[in-house]
Design a protein around this motif. Structure first.
Motif, PDB file in Angstrom:
ATOM      1  N   PRO A  22     -41.785   4.061 -40.050  1.00  0.00           N
ATOM      2  CA  PRO A  22     -43.194   3.721 -39.391  1.00  0.00           C
ATOM      3  C   PRO A  22     -43.942   4.891 -38.538  1.00  0.00           C
ATOM      4  O   PRO A  22     -44.983   4.787 -38.768  1.00  0.00           O
ATOM      5  CB  PRO A  22     -42.476   2.690 -38.070  1.00  0.00           C
ATOM      6  N   PHE A  23     -43.134   5.682 -38.039  1.00  0.00           N
ATOM      7  CA  PHE A  23     -43.647   7.115 -37.540  1.00  0.00           C
ATOM      8  C   PHE A  23     -44.621   7.738 -38.790  1.00  0.00           C
ATOM      9  O   PHE A  23     -45.765   8.039 -38.759  1.00  0.00           O
ATOM     10  CB  PHE A  23     -42.959   7.775 -36.931  1.00  0.00           C
ATOM     11  N   ILE A  24     -43.950   7.811 -39.868  1.00  0.00           N
ATOM     12  CA  ILE A  24     -44.678   8.622 -40.931  1.00  0.00           C
ATOM     13  C   ILE A  24     -46.075   7.893 -41.310  1.00  0.00           C
ATOM     14  O   ILE A  24     -46.865   8.248 -41.823  1.00  0.00           O
ATOM     15  CB  ILE A  24     -43.565   8.960 -42.107  1.00  0.00           C
ATOM     16  N   LEU A  71     -31.857   5.814 -38.681  1.00  0.00           N
ATOM     17  CA  LEU A  71     -33.072   6.867 -38.105  1.00  0.00           C
ATOM     18  C   LEU A  71     -34.136   6.292 -38.918  1.00  0.00           C
ATOM     19  O   LEU A  71     -35.290   6.514 -38.549  1.00  0.00           O
ATOM     20  CB  LEU A  71     -32.954   8.229 -38.195  1.00  0.00           C
ATOM     21  N   ASP A  72     -34.288   5.754 -40.087  1.00  0.00           N
ATOM     22  CA  ASP A  72     -35.292   5.266 -40.919  1.00  0.00           C
ATOM     23  C   ASP A  72     -36.105   4.248 -40.153  1.00  0.00           C
ATOM     24  O   ASP A  72     -37.574   3.999 -40.277  1.00  0.00           O
ATOM     25  CB  ASP A  72     -34.985   4.598 -42.336  1.00  0.00           C
ATOM     26  N   VAL A 102     -49.259   9.813 -40.966  1.00  0.00           N
ATOM     27  CA  VAL A 102     -49.524  10.508 -42.241  1.00  0.00           C
ATOM     28  C   VAL A 102     -50.551   9.741 -42.669  1.00  0.00           C
ATOM     29  O   VAL A 102     -51.648  10.073 -43.173  1.00  0.00           O
ATOM     30  CB  VAL A 102     -48.561  10.555 -43.231  1.00  0.00           C
ATOM     31  N   PHE A 103     -50.190   8.302 -43.204  1.00  0.00           N
ATOM     32  CA  PHE A 103     -51.044   7.490 -43.962  1.00  0.00           C
ATOM     33  C   PHE A 103     -52.298   6.907 -43.162  1.00  0.00           C
ATOM     34  O   PHE A 103     -53.521   6.997 -43.699  1.00  0.00           O
ATOM     35  CB  PHE A 103     -50.356   6.380 -44.749  1.00  0.00           C
ATOM     36  N   HIS A 104     -52.127   6.550 -42.019  1.00  0.00           N
ATOM     37  CA  HIS A 104     -53.415   5.989 -41.530  1.00  0.00           C
ATOM     38  C   HIS A 104     -54.231   7.114 -40.828  1.00  0.00           C
ATOM     39  O   HIS A 104     -55.448   6.808 -40.926  1.00  0.00           O
ATOM     40  CB  HIS A 104     -52.903   5.227 -40.270  1.00  0.00           C
ATOM     41  N   GLN A 105     -53.781   8.446 -40.587  1.00  0.00           N
ATOM     42  CA  GLN A 105     -54.699   9.497 -40.411  1.00  0.00           C
ATOM     43  C   GLN A 105     -55.393   9.819 -41.491  1.00  0.00           C
ATOM     44  O   GLN A 105     -56.776  10.208 -41.464  1.00  0.00           O
ATOM     45  CB  GLN A 105     -53.862  10.745 -39.836  1.00  0.00           C
TER      46      GLN A 105
END
Length: 172
Positions: free
Chosen positions: A151-153, A145-146, A157-160
């Motif tokens: 990539p979703f996280i 699941l990683d 999280v980081f790009h927002q």
């Protein structure tokens, strides 16, 4: 070179998947047995570890026994809960390949705690196998699941949060 192979090779990711699932199964079944058995209580194990810190051939280091006496034994109920559910959740996470590095880190910490307390079961072998997962990083969870969660996280999280920290240059 070896670290690069562990971190990037897809064939190695497949091998790591087998290691990850094996370790996960060991953790999950160990934790599930404690949860459903209804008899697990860490206080006896902790007291036994403290007792093994003295005598002619102690199997537990004195500094660890001090920690067990001062922190773990008074909080035995908490440690009982943490061991049962920690083993089970680490196992599930490793099997699913979800937050693999964090699960492996928590697993290796439990293995070291068990070794420090004088156990000589499969903990050393589990530490060795877990080290491969930790060094491999993301590649250890590539076939899990990683592959979708990380990539979703990173995106959400980081790009927002980049906009909050990187201010556009003001024009005059």
């Amino acid at each position: 070179m070896f670290v690069n192979l562990l971190r990037n090779n897809k064939l190695v990711a497949g091998i790591l998947t087998f290691i990850r699932v094996y370790l996960g199964y060991q953790w999950m079944t160990g934790g599930w047995g404690k949860i459903t058995g209804g008899e697990f209580d860490a206080s006896g194990f902790l007291q036994g570890a403290v007792a093994n810190a003295s005598g002619e051939n102690p199997t537990v280091q004195g500094w660890w026994a001090v920690f067990l006496e001062a922190v773990a034994i008074p909080g035995a109920d908490i440690f009982t809960f943490l061991v049962m559910w920690g083993e089970f959740l680490v196992g599930i996470a490793l099997i699913l390949g979800l937050f693999t590095n964090f699960a492996a880190l928590m697993g290796i910490m439990m293995n070291f705690a068990f070794l420090f307390s004088g156990t000589i079961s499969t903990n050393a072998q589990m530490i060795l196998l877990t080290l491969f997962l930790l060094v491999a990083g993301y590649n250890a969870g590539r076939f899990g699941l990683d592959r979708y969660v990380i990539p979703f996280i990173k995106e959400k999280v980081f790009h927002q949060n980049e906009d909050r920290f990187i201010k556009p240059a003001e024009t005059h």
